[in-house]
Design a protein around this motif. Structure first.
Motif, mmCIF file in Angstrom:
data_model
loop_
_atom_site.group_PDB
_atom_site.id
_atom_site.type_symbol
_atom_site.label_atom_id
_atom_site.label_comp_id
_atom_site.label_asym_id
_atom_site.label_seq_id
_atom_site.Cartn_x
_atom_site.Cartn_y
_atom_site.Cartn_z
ATOM 1 N N ILE A 93 -7.135 1.717 -4.408
ATOM 2 C CA ILE A 93 -7.285 3.077 -3.917
ATOM 3 C C ILE A 93 -6.419 2.673 -2.458
ATOM 4 O O ILE A 93 -5.638 3.326 -1.696
ATOM 5 C CB ILE A 93 -8.303 3.549 -4.380
ATOM 6 N N ILE A 94 -7.156 2.088 -1.838
ATOM 7 C CA ILE A 94 -6.935 0.861 -0.475
ATOM 8 C C ILE A 94 -5.350 1.275 -0.274
ATOM 9 O O ILE A 94 -4.613 1.317 0.779
ATOM 10 C CB ILE A 94 -7.764 0.662 -0.130
ATOM 11 N N VAL A 95 -5.185 0.111 -1.130
ATOM 12 C CA VAL A 95 -3.839 -0.437 -0.930
ATOM 13 C C VAL A 95 -2.648 0.655 -1.779
ATOM 14 O O VAL A 95 -1.974 1.281 -0.101
ATOM 15 C CB VAL A 95 -3.419 -1.772 -2.862
ATOM 16 N N GLU A 96 -3.403 1.546 -2.291
ATOM 17 C CA GLU A 96 -2.061 2.932 -2.647
ATOM 18 C C GLU A 96 -1.712 3.501 -0.965
ATOM 19 O O GLU A 96 -0.849 3.465 -1.217
ATOM 20 C CB GLU A 96 -2.662 3.455 -3.742
ATOM 21 N N THR A 97 -3.438 3.520 -0.759
ATOM 22 C CA THR A 97 -2.996 4.927 0.197
ATOM 23 C C THR A 97 -2.486 4.265 1.709
ATOM 24 O O THR A 97 -1.671 5.867 2.709
ATOM 25 C CB THR A 97 -4.304 5.266 0.650
ATOM 26 N N THR A 98 -2.313 3.141 1.554
ATOM 27 C CA THR A 98 -2.702 2.877 3.342
ATOM 28 C C THR A 98 -1.491 1.782 3.014
ATOM 29 O O THR A 98 -0.536 2.109 4.038
ATOM 30 C CB THR A 98 -3.676 2.145 3.558
ATOM 31 N N GLY A 99 -0.828 1.513 2.046
ATOM 32 C CA GLY A 99 0.658 0.974 1.947
ATOM 33 C C GLY A 99 0.466 -1.039 2.364
ATOM 34 O O GLY A 99 1.577 -1.447 2.361
ATOM 35 N N LEU A 100 -0.898 -0.861 2.303
ATOM 36 C CA LEU A 100 -1.014 -2.207 3.305
ATOM 37 C C LEU A 100 -1.178 -3.077 2.059
ATOM 38 O O LEU A 100 -1.611 -2.697 1.425
ATOM 39 C CB LEU A 100 -2.166 -2.435 4.005
ATOM 40 N N SER A 101 -1.095 -4.926 1.842
ATOM 41 C CA SER A 101 -1.242 -5.912 0.808
ATOM 42 C C SER A 101 -2.706 -5.701 0.897
ATOM 43 O O SER A 101 -3.572 -5.355 2.380
ATOM 44 C CB SER A 101 -0.509 -7.134 1.278
ATOM 45 N N GLU A 102 -3.054 -5.987 -0.345
ATOM 46 C CA GLU A 102 -4.744 -6.701 0.170
ATOM 47 C C GLU A 102 -5.006 -7.523 0.517
ATOM 48 O O GLU A 102 -5.878 -7.579 1.452
ATOM 49 C CB GLU A 102 -5.424 -6.747 -1.872
ATOM 50 N N GLU A 103 -4.715 -8.767 1.072
ATOM 51 C CA GLU A 103 -4.901 -9.423 1.837
ATOM 52 C C GLU A 103 -4.778 -8.741 3.030
ATOM 53 O O GLU A 103 -5.491 -8.982 3.905
ATOM 54 C CB GLU A 103 -3.214 -10.382 2.171
ATOM 55 N N GLU A 104 -3.699 -8.227 3.318
ATOM 56 C CA GLU A 104 -4.048 -7.410 5.243
ATOM 57 C C GLU A 104 -4.707 -6.546 5.357
ATOM 58 O O GLU A 104 -5.887 -6.375 6.080
ATOM 59 C CB GLU A 104 -2.688 -6.560 5.411
ATOM 60 N N ILE A 105 -5.730 -6.020 3.932
ATOM 61 C CA ILE A 105 -6.554 -5.271 4.088
ATOM 62 C C ILE A 105 -8.005 -5.837 3.715
ATOM 63 O O ILE A 105 -9.349 -5.734 5.155
ATOM 64 C CB ILE A 105 -6.808 -4.364 3.169
ATOM 65 N N ARG A 106 -8.347 -7.465 3.510
ATOM 66 C CA ARG A 106 -9.338 -8.165 3.851
ATOM 67 C C ARG A 106 -9.373 -8.939 4.890
ATOM 68 O O ARG A 106 -10.360 -8.792 5.902
ATOM 69 C CB ARG A 106 -9.322 -9.135 2.538
#
Length: 305
Positions: free
Chosen positions: A288-301
């Motif tokens: 959900i965070i990936v879809e909402t922000t447009g950031l990659s999972e790696e960036e978010i981590r």
């Protein structure tokens, strides 16, 4: 969610927010609302009975950073193509840009060898939160077609541009009489909470839309997306103001556009990172965070670690 909390959120909604607008007008579940709006723009003699949604070409914040875009693309069952765009900030080339995208949809309808007779009209509807035509202060709805300069007749009806200027309707301070005026009054939040209640009492579609808003503000994913859009728009406006000031001081017109884009991209990046932190802190799933922000999972981590 409590009734008071729902009322608090709906009372302050920006109804030209990209996420909310698409929720209301770009859903198969209530496409009759879009049909009603388009018919109010077209007039009684050119109504559409049904339509199908088409893929949207652009997402302004998560793609190229532009603040104008097609919110809805749809094709009527008679073949007419409709582009509906919300634009909140004035730009110098709005007519050229509108025509460019409309013509793109026009020419891509057929391939080499196909008959020109297979081309269907393309109709653009721009919902503007600024005044476009300053020489027409009493007219909030302008229509642009190809006209013969001698007879002023329209011999080709395949290209049509509508511009709806909400600030002009606000200035007129008139009680909405037509379906189009009521719909635009809703979009512009004219009259505040009480004004919307009065609209709903006179218009069943507006009443239904307000109920859909309650569904929207109580959906966590939709609400987060809405807040992100609002933050991105605020960051853009701040960047625009600052860059205009600096460009004026330097007198460097050629550096203005580059500075605006850099400021916008930085503002959007900051907003997306902050949103990722907030969503992670609330325990939302990574997808959900990936879809909402447009950031990659790696960036978010990397942001939340």
């Amino acid at each position: 969610m409590s009734r008071d909390r729902i009322d608090e959120r709906t009372a302050t909604l920006n109804r030209l927010n990209d996420r909310l607008f698409k929720f209301i007008f770009a859903s198969e579940h209530h496409k009759d609302i879009l049909i009603r709006f388009l018919n109010s723009v077209l007039g009684e003699d050119r109504q559409i009975e049904d339509l199908d949604y088409m893929d949207r070409e652009f997402d302004p914040f998560l793609e190229d950073g532009k603040i104008s875009h097609f919110d809805v693309r749809a094709r009527g069952r008679d073949g007419r193509i409709f582009h509906v765009e919300v634009q909140v900030a004035k730009e110098p080339h709005i007519f050229k840009r509108s025509l460019f995208y409309v013509m793109n949809s026009y020419v891509t309808q057929i391939r080499q060898g196909d008959s020109y007779g297979a081309l269907h009209p393309v109709i653009f509807v721009g919902i503007l939160n600024f005044e476009l035509l300053e020489d027409k202060p009493q007219s909030y709805h302008s229509v642009h077609r190809l006209l013969d300069t001698e007879t002023y007749r329209c011999y080709c009806e395949d290209i049509e541009l509508h511009y709806l200027e909400i600030p002009k309707l606000k200035k007129l301070r008139k009680t909405p009489q037509t379906g189009l005026e009521r719909m635009l009054s809703y979009m512009g939040g004219i009259g505040g909470v009480e004004g919307l209640k009065q609209l709903a009492s006179r218009d069943a579609d507006i009443e239904r839309i307000l109920k859909l808003e309650e569904m929207f503000v109580t959906d966590p994913q939709q609400w987060v997306g809405y807040l992100m859009r609002e933050r991105a728009q605020t960051d853009y406006e701040h960047s625009l103001s600052e860059q205009l000031r600096e460009a004026k001081e330097r007198g460097l017109q050629d550096g203005l556009q580059q500075g605006l884009q850099q400021g916008l991209q930085q503002g959007l990046r900051t907003a997306r990172e902050e949103m990722a932190r907030n969503l992670s802190a609330r325990g939302l799933a990574m997808d959900i965070i990936v879809e909402t922000t447009g950031l990659s999972e790696e960036e978010i981590r990397g942001i939340v670690s």
